[in-house]
Each structure stands twice: as C-alpha cells, then as structure tokens.
Design an enzyme around this catalytic site. Sequence first.
Site, PDB file in Angstrom:
ATOM      1  N   GLU A   1      40.140  49.191  29.609  1.00 19.16           N
ATOM      2  CA  GLU A   1      41.468  49.509  30.134  1.00 19.16           C
ATOM      3  C   GLU A   1      42.531  48.574  29.549  1.00 19.16           C
ATOM      4  OE1 GLU A   1      41.755  49.163  34.401  1.00 19.16           O
ATOM      5  OE2 GLU A   1      43.496  50.489  34.403  1.00 19.16           O
TER       6      GLU A   1
ATOM      7  N   ARG B   1      35.510  52.748  39.493  1.00 20.46           N
ATOM      8  CA  ARG B   1      36.151  52.169  40.677  1.00 20.46           C
ATOM      9  C   ARG B   1      36.633  53.283  41.615  1.00 20.46           C
ATOM     10  NH1 ARG B   1      40.941  49.909  37.014  1.00 20.46           N
ATOM     11  NH2 ARG B   1      42.311  51.713  37.017  1.00 20.46           N
ATOM     12  N   ASP B   2      37.338  52.889  42.660  1.00 18.52           N
ATOM     13  CA  ASP B   2      37.794  53.883  43.648  1.00 18.52           C
ATOM     14  C   ASP B   2      39.003  54.644  43.105  1.00 18.52           C
ATOM     15  OD1 ASP B   2      39.434  51.738  43.591  1.00 18.52           O
ATOM     16  OD2 ASP B   2      39.498  51.392  45.748  1.00 18.52           O
ATOM     17  N   GLU B   3      38.801  55.268  41.966  1.00 13.04           N
ATOM     18  CA  GLU B   3      39.876  56.006  41.319  1.00 13.04           C
ATOM     19  C   GLU B   3      39.270  57.264  40.695  1.00 13.04           C
ATOM     20  OE1 GLU B   3      44.085  54.707  39.411  1.00 13.04           O
ATOM     21  OE2 GLU B   3      42.566  53.222  39.730  1.00 13.04           O
TER      22      GLU B   3
ATOM     23  N   ASP C   1      40.653  58.698  34.368  1.00  7.08           N
ATOM     24  CA  ASP C   1      41.046  57.418  33.774  1.00  7.08           C
ATOM     25  C   ASP C   1      39.825  56.537  33.559  1.00  7.08           C
ATOM     26  OD1 ASP C   1      40.693  57.295  36.546  1.00  7.08           O
ATOM     27  OD2 ASP C   1      42.061  55.619  36.805  1.00  7.08           O
TER      28      ASP C   1
ATOM     29  N   TRP D   1      53.501  60.655  31.275  1.00  9.54           N
ATOM     30  CA  TRP D   1      52.426  61.179  32.130  1.00  9.54           C
ATOM     31  C   TRP D   1      52.654  62.689  32.296  1.00  9.54           C
ATOM     32  CZ3 TRP D   1      52.659  56.261  31.271  1.00  9.54           C
ATOM     33  CH2 TRP D   1      51.563  55.450  31.522  1.00  9.54           C
TER      34      TRP D   1
ATOM     35  N   HIS E   1      37.721  53.022  30.020  1.00 11.81           N
ATOM     36  CA  HIS E   1      39.011  53.697  30.088  1.00 11.81           C
ATOM     37  C   HIS E   1      39.303  54.201  28.681  1.00 11.81           C
ATOM     38  CE1 HIS E   1      41.254  53.102  33.815  1.00 11.81           C
ATOM     39  NE2 HIS E   1      42.371  53.362  33.180  1.00 11.81           N
TER      40      HIS E   1
HETATM   41  C1  BGC Z   1      45.005  54.135  36.035  1.00  9.12           C
HETATM   42  C2  BGC Z   1      45.670  54.358  34.713  1.00  9.12           C
HETATM   43  C3  BGC Z   1      46.870  55.175  34.997  1.00  9.12           C
HETATM   44  C4  BGC Z   1      47.771  54.273  35.787  1.00  9.12           C
HETATM   45  C5  BGC Z   1      49.143  54.747  36.047  1.00  9.12           C
HETATM   46  C6  BGC Z   1      45.909  53.259  36.834  1.00  9.12           C
HETATM   47  O1  BGC Z   1      45.420  52.850  38.023  1.00  9.12           O
HETATM   48  O2  BGC Z   1      43.734  53.655  35.932  1.00  9.12           O
HETATM   49  O3  BGC Z   1      44.914  54.595  33.649  1.00  9.12           O
HETATM   50  O4  BGC Z   1      47.453  55.845  33.972  1.00  9.12           O
HETATM   51  O5  BGC Z   1      47.176  53.801  36.953  1.00  9.12           O
HETATM   52  O6  BGC Z   1      49.942  53.966  35.392  1.00  9.12           O
END
Ligand code: BGC
Length: 745
Positions: free
Chosen positions: A622, A335-337, A331, A398, A643
């Site tokens: 984003e 960040r912490d993702e 995504d 998704w 994003h």
């Molecule tokens: C992500 C999105 C992702 C979403 C889920 C977020 O934290 O960065 O891009 O699809 O969560 O809805």
Amino acid sequence: MKFAKWICAPLDTGSAAVVFKKSFAAENVSRAIIKVSGLGTYEARINGQKIGRQVLTPGWTSYEHRVQYQTVDITEQIKENNTIAIGVGPGWAVGAANYHHETKLYAERVCAVAELELTYSDGRVEYIYTDESWDACSSEVTFSDIYDGETIDKTAEEISYGKAVLSPKSFNLVEQVGADIVENDVISPVTLIITPKGERVIDFGQNMTGYVSLSIKGKRGERVVISHAEVLDKDGNFYNGNYRSAKNILTFVLSGDEDSFKPTYSFQGFRYIRLDEYPDIPIDLGAFRAIAVHSDMRRTGHFVCGDAKINQLYHNIIWGQKSNYLDIPTDCPQRDERLGWTGDTQVFCRVAGINYDTRRFFEKWLGELRLEQEESGAVRGVCPERFNSYHTRISAGWGDVATIAPFTLYELYGEKHFLEDNFELMRRWVEYQHSAGSEEFLWLGGTHYGDWLAHDSGEDSYEGATSADLIASAFFYHSADLLVRAGKILGKDMSEYETLRDNVRRRFREFFMKDGMPVGDPSDLGKPLAPEARHGMTQTAITLILHFGLCEESEKEALTERLVELIELFGGRMSTGFLGTPYILHALSDNGRNDVAYKLFFNEDNPSWLYSVNKGATTMWEHWNSIKDDGSFWSDAMNSFNHYAYGCVGDWMYGKICGVQIAEGGEGYSKLNIAPHPCARLGFARCSIDTVRGRLESAWYCSGENVKLEFVIPEGTEACITLPDGRCETVTGGSHCYTVAASDI
Ligand code: BGC
C-alpha cells in the site's frame, strides 16, 4: 426462478452458518438443473456432494438492487433418494463488511433460495423449490465472518431449528453476471519457523488471498487455532497489527477421526499462519495447504526480462491482482476493509486487463457502479458501498473510474458494449463534475483523497502536496475527453460535451498555469502542507498536464524538463501517489526522457518500486515503504502488504519496455504502435499478450554489439513499428525481426 421463496431459520443464529435441507425421491430423471443463491455466502450440496465448482457464492453485488443466483446442471448427481442442503454463512450481507465493522448491512439473518427443475424421461417436468417445507438446522460451522474468520467444530451435533420460515426480506434475483469465484493455486508450506518469541509459524512463501486447508487426526475435541499474517516484524516475530479489527482466526475442533478442514464462508489475506493451539502431536507441514481464491479470469499477459528484481516486481503485480480480484476489485484482502475502492480500481484496471481477460469481471462490477451512482451523478469512493450512516467521499480520481474503466475495457477488447452500457454512467459523472465546483468549468472545492499517499508533503501525509483543485479539474477534463471520444465512437452528437471539454481545458490553463507551467513553489518539497497550501509545482501536477493533454505541443519540452528537475530535487526519486504514479513514467517516455523513466524504474530507495522488492515483498504494498528503512512498520492504522495500486507500472512495462501500445482508434489491438526501449541493464525483455485478435509478442535482447528485436503481430492487426535507431515500418500480421546497433539504444 418462478416459484422459489427466500427462506431463513425461525430463530436468530448469530454468526453461525445455517443449513437448509430438503429430501425428495426422483426416478428416471433425464435432466436436473438447480438455480440457487443465498445471503451472506452459501455452499450447496446434493447428497453430500458440492454443487458446482464455485466458492463464496453468490459473490458480492449491490444486494439491495440485485443478488446473483448460480445455475448448475446436477443431472449426474441425482439418485432415487436425494437431499439438497444449502449451507449459508453470514458473508458480506449479514457479517461485517465495512471498516466500521458494522454487521447485518443487507439482511438480519442468513437466507437461501433455490429451485430445482427435474425433467423426467417421459418429458414430465417437476420443480422443487425453497419454501416453508424445508428444514433448517445447525452445521459444523459455528462461527463465520469475512473479517474475523471461521470456527469449524467437527464434534458439533446437528441441531434442528424446525421448519424454515419465509424471509421477511426478499431480494431481486439475477442470473450470475460475474466471473466464477474459484480455488486457484494450491501452495505448500515452505517452512515451519519457531520465532524468537517461541511461536510456531508456517511460511507459505507467498502473500495471497484464500484460505488454509488442513488434514489432521487428533483426539476428539482437540483444537487447532490459526492466526494469519502477511509479514514478520523486524525481529522475526509474528505480526498482524495491520489487520486492524479483522481477527482472521480459524478454529478447527477435531472429531477424533481423520479430519479435513478449510473455511467455506470466509477468506483471509496472508502469507504466514501462527499455530496458536495445536494438539500434542508432531506438526506435519505436508498436511497444510494455502489455497488461493479469486475470480476465474484467463491469463492473457506475460512479461519477463533479464533482471531478477524486475521479474519479482512483475510477479508481485500479478499476485496483487490475483489477491484483489475476488468478485469485486478490492483495495486489499486482509484488514477490515476489502472494499471496492473506485480509485484503486481505475488506477489498476488497464494493466489488469492486459494481464488477464477481465471482461466478465468488470461487466459485473460496472453494473454495481451504475446501480449505485447517485441521483446527482456522483460516484463514491467505494462500490458496493454499505455503511449504516456514513458515506465514502466523492473524490476526483476515484469517481473517474466511471469514465476510465469503460473506456479502457473498450480499448483493450474492442467491444462497443462497454461504452454503450456505461455511456450514461460516464455522462452523468461528467455532469456531476460540472455541477460540483464553485466555479464553472473547474472543480474547485470538494472532499478529495488527493494524490493519495504521495511523499511530497511528508512521508506521513495521506494526500500529498498537489493541489486538490488542480487534480480535480484535470480529471474533470480527462473524463470529459473520454466521454466525448466514447460518444463519437457510438455515433452520438457530442458537440455540447466537446464545448464543455474545451472550456474545462481553457479554464484549467487560465486558472492553474502561467506561461505554460503550473504554479507553485517546490521549495517545500517533502514538508507537511496544509490543504490550502498545496500547489501545482509537483511531479503529479506536471504528469497529469502532460498525460491528459492539458498543455500545448510547444509547452511539452519545458514541462518535461521541469518534471525532471523536480525528480532531481527529490533525490532522483518519485514523489507521486495514487494519481500521479500510473502516468509519470509514460509522461517521461512519451516526451523524450525515457532515460529518466528507467532511472526511476530502477531506483531502489524509498519511494520506488524496487524498494519493496528488496524488502522481500511477494505482492504490491500500500505504501512505498510499508516496512521502513529501519525495519519498523508504517502505522497499523493503514498498512496493507497486498494493495495493487502501484502495480499500475505494469502498463509501462508492457507499453514502453516492450513498446506495445494500442494506437488511437486501434481498439481491441487492431492498430498498434510498437516502440520498444531496450536497455543494457535488463539484457532482454519479452512480453506476450493474448489479444482478442490472437497472440501478440514483442521481444528484444542485447547480443554483443547488436540488439535483436522480434515481433509477432496478430493477423489483420496493423502495427507501426518504431525501432530504437529511428527506423519506422508499418506491418500487418506475422513475425518480424530486426537488428539495431547497441549504440542506438
Ligand atoms: C484504501 C485505499 C483507498 C483509500 C481512500 C484506504 O483505506 O485502502 O486504497 O483508495 O482508503 O483514499
């Protein structure tokens, strides 16, 4: 690997990297092949030289199912006396790899595995492999974490941990399936800024993913400490609140000699760096570089036109892809993702596969998706997904990556194996959709992400105004339709699923539509809506109905008119989020309102694509308005400046501005519909795509009273060309030029 064992250090080394070493003598070696892997991320060296060109190996797979190993020919590097050293940092397996900042998700300690096959000139073959005879020791990397950064201490003494021990856990090894992860663009700093707060900030001019490299000579023990950021705040100060818990800090401790630094086991997403500590010497900008790291994919698509802002938008789409196709489709990279969000992936995979050859990249990730598909057929929000006691949602739009990505790859490259390999993934996802709803043939209920980040339920809403039930049932139909098409291409009897698909369509129309129109009251447009108040009279709902084929031919005109009215009602702007945005311009162009599509495309007010361009974006954001009109930011809680999802508009740029579309049954660009939409504001547009059949080009330019159009069609491809004045011609291969009157566009 026949003999190799997974080894680890005999003690817990926390977040430091560990080096596993083995020395051996070898004379008259005619061939040396090493197979190597490690968890978290490893870098292998032979006699001090890096093995292979890849970084951040072994990449991120669903480690509990499979870990890739890399195979490298090191014949040239073998000497009489040799030492192999495999350095391993915590990476994704041992360090943090989810937004709960949980660690040790796949393994308690870093570990390595390797096997070197030596063939001697007399034909003898010998193996050197990891086992308890290897030494384990410390390295100069005293801290590393994907999210938090890296500390490299050139003064650190090497500490022996003794002999390696067998890892309590071993992992299933597979030969690398994905594209290589490599260093790509090397970017020099643009400027050194002293911010109003007096901080020293270097601007690389491009938001990106990778890491900084620095060459420096200072006093022994002096430190360089670097923080990263994607943007400066409205006062010009350094800002990285949007990284959330990810620290992204690099600490370099100087040896006193000439030093070269760059992280080995982690990466950062950034445009700016702040020098939090720096020796008391002049800052030499020439000694800094930003190195972009991503999966190695051949660039195949190019687009350029006569409008600088649109070209910047296209640039931002490309950099969104470069930044987020680092082994898995993420995504965001900062960040912490940095997770393989399935919705983002399905939204962007089409244009991604035009921009670059993504076959290898997706062969691997779709493998992960198959491995992580649940018993019920469910596909989660993230893949690979690893939390201690939590799961991302199972959501429409998704999970549908399971059908959309394989079908898109088949269409773009014409390779049936994308459908063969993933047919069960697709089928089981559709079965899940069938079982998930509270009513047969509809997907009612569930926990969806909705039309994520749409503005029609207030700017701060995450899930938009469109009914989640409507979205879920529309995607159910779309997935069932793709499944049926895939099955037929593979020669399967799909009658059962055809009936299912037709029933879903029938029930969708009965349940969500009245007189050919979705139901709902748009007078609440832009106001916060409770989930149960979300409805069908939204731009996204109509777009999905038009684009997925949920309406009759005779209903299209009225639906398109209503879509245009809704756009007008919203101030001539889009109110779509992640799920409506990929298709809204297509829905307009395909239904006779390309004029409105261009209006939205050229819009500069929030929400629009050019809004972020005007605010200086160098990647996709984003939120439509990650930086608000007054210069303030969207909440730190979720605000990425890298994003790619809204970069999906690139598909419309190739497909409608330049008019290049794959026709039904024209997989791998074997049959095309070419129908460009010239417009005076752009002046000209040109795209080229290196398809599996050869180079395809489509260009037009305004020239006084006329518009000239030029096409280059790959040999053997059949293209049905529709000119702006309505003329049609079917051609195969070669160059084709036309002129139409400017008044016809
Ligand atoms: C992500 C999105 C992702 C979403 C889920 C977020 O934290 O960065 O891009 O699809 O969560 O809805």
